[in-house]
Design a protein around this motif. Structure first.
Motif, PDB file in Angstrom:
ATOM      1  N   ILE A 189      28.236 -11.573 -25.720  1.00 28.99           N
ATOM      2  CA  ILE A 189      27.679 -10.693 -26.743  1.00 28.99           C
ATOM      3  C   ILE A 189      27.132 -11.537 -27.897  1.00 28.99           C
ATOM      4  O   ILE A 189      27.807 -12.441 -28.386  1.00 28.99           O
ATOM      5  N   LYS A 190      25.913 -11.210 -28.299  1.00 31.62           N
ATOM      6  CA  LYS A 190      25.241 -11.989 -29.343  1.00 31.62           C
ATOM      7  C   LYS A 190      24.931 -11.190 -30.609  1.00 31.62           C
ATOM      8  O   LYS A 190      24.580 -11.771 -31.620  1.00 31.62           O
ATOM      9  N   ASP A 191      25.019  -9.864 -30.548  1.00 30.04           N
ATOM     10  CA  ASP A 191      24.665  -9.079 -31.728  1.00 30.04           C
ATOM     11  C   ASP A 191      25.771  -8.082 -32.084  1.00 30.04           C
ATOM     12  O   ASP A 191      26.624  -7.753 -31.271  1.00 30.04           O
ATOM     13  N   ILE A 192      25.708  -7.623 -33.318  1.00 29.42           N
ATOM     14  CA  ILE A 192      26.744  -6.733 -33.849  1.00 29.42           C
ATOM     15  C   ILE A 192      26.749  -5.390 -33.129  1.00 29.42           C
ATOM     16  O   ILE A 192      27.806  -4.792 -32.927  1.00 29.42           O
ATOM     17  N   LYS A 193      25.587  -4.911 -32.729  1.00 26.59           N
ATOM     18  CA  LYS A 193      25.498  -3.614 -32.046  1.00 26.59           C
ATOM     19  C   LYS A 193      26.332  -3.611 -30.776  1.00 26.59           C
ATOM     20  O   LYS A 193      27.135  -2.703 -30.544  1.00 26.59           O
ATOM     21  N   HIS A 194      26.184  -4.641 -29.963  1.00 23.98           N
ATOM     22  CA  HIS A 194      26.937  -4.697 -28.706  1.00 23.98           C
ATOM     23  C   HIS A 194      28.428  -4.948 -28.942  1.00 23.98           C
ATOM     24  O   HIS A 194      29.260  -4.483 -28.181  1.00 23.98           O
ATOM     25  N   SER A 195      28.749  -5.672 -30.005  1.00 23.14           N
ATOM     26  CA  SER A 195      30.173  -5.883 -30.303  1.00 23.14           C
ATOM     27  C   SER A 195      30.834  -4.568 -30.722  1.00 23.14           C
ATOM     28  O   SER A 195      31.972  -4.297 -30.361  1.00 23.14           O
ATOM     29  N   ILE A 196      30.114  -3.738 -31.455  1.00 24.18           N
ATOM     30  CA  ILE A 196      30.653  -2.444 -31.871  1.00 24.18           C
ATOM     31  C   ILE A 196      30.756  -1.499 -30.670  1.00 24.18           C
ATOM     32  O   ILE A 196      31.726  -0.745 -30.550  1.00 24.18           O
ATOM     33  N   ILE A 197      29.784  -1.550 -29.780  1.00 26.58           N
ATOM     34  CA  ILE A 197      29.856  -0.734 -28.557  1.00 26.58           C
ATOM     35  C   ILE A 197      31.089  -1.120 -27.746  1.00 26.58           C
ATOM     36  O   ILE A 197      31.835  -0.247 -27.281  1.00 26.58           O
TER      37      ILE A 197
END
Length: 137
Positions: A28-36
């Protein structure tokens, strides 16, 4: 009857450890995917908590039944009952996982690296698990 108990530490650790491992392996490289990922793990944790309190069929139960007797021969799977937590404690267990994931995400976002040292908490958590197993079974 309490919101947080000794098992909340386990929920804190395990959801955080699973988050770190999945975040790492999914790259994971971005905050959106980490929150998902955080939301998915929280939903799974909520379902797991519900199943653990209403039936013997849960991830925790499967692990206890199959790995528990190997680690601690005193564990007898026939003696295992459902968790039967109060709603307050179930909420506390889920909140523990949420808090660990939020702290990990904030650390990752600020320092651009996962807190892999967190995984060293496995040793005291596992030791406590063995101590608690002697009381439960």
């Amino acid at each position: 009857i309490c919101v947080f108990d000794i098992w909340s530490i386990h929920h804190f650790f395990w959801q955080g450890a699973i988050y770190i491992l999945l975040h790492h392996f999914l790259e994971i490289k971005d905050i959106k995917h980490s929150i998902i990922l955080f939301f998915i793990l929280t939903v799974i944790h909520t379902i797991e908590e519900y199943l653990g309190n209403t039936s013997k069929f849960s991830i925790e139960g499967i692990v206890i039944d199959n790995i528990g007797p190997i680690i601690n021969p005193k564990i007898n799977r026939e003696n295992r009952d459902i968790d039967n937590d109060y709603i307050d404690n179930s909420i506390g267990d889920i909140l523990s996982g949420i808090i660990s994931n939020i702290l990990i995400i904030l650390f990752w976002y600020k320092y651009r690296t996962l807190p892999y040292l967190y995984l060293l908490l496995f040793f005291p958590v596992f030791k406590d698990l063995l101590v608690q197993a002697d009381r439960v079974f």
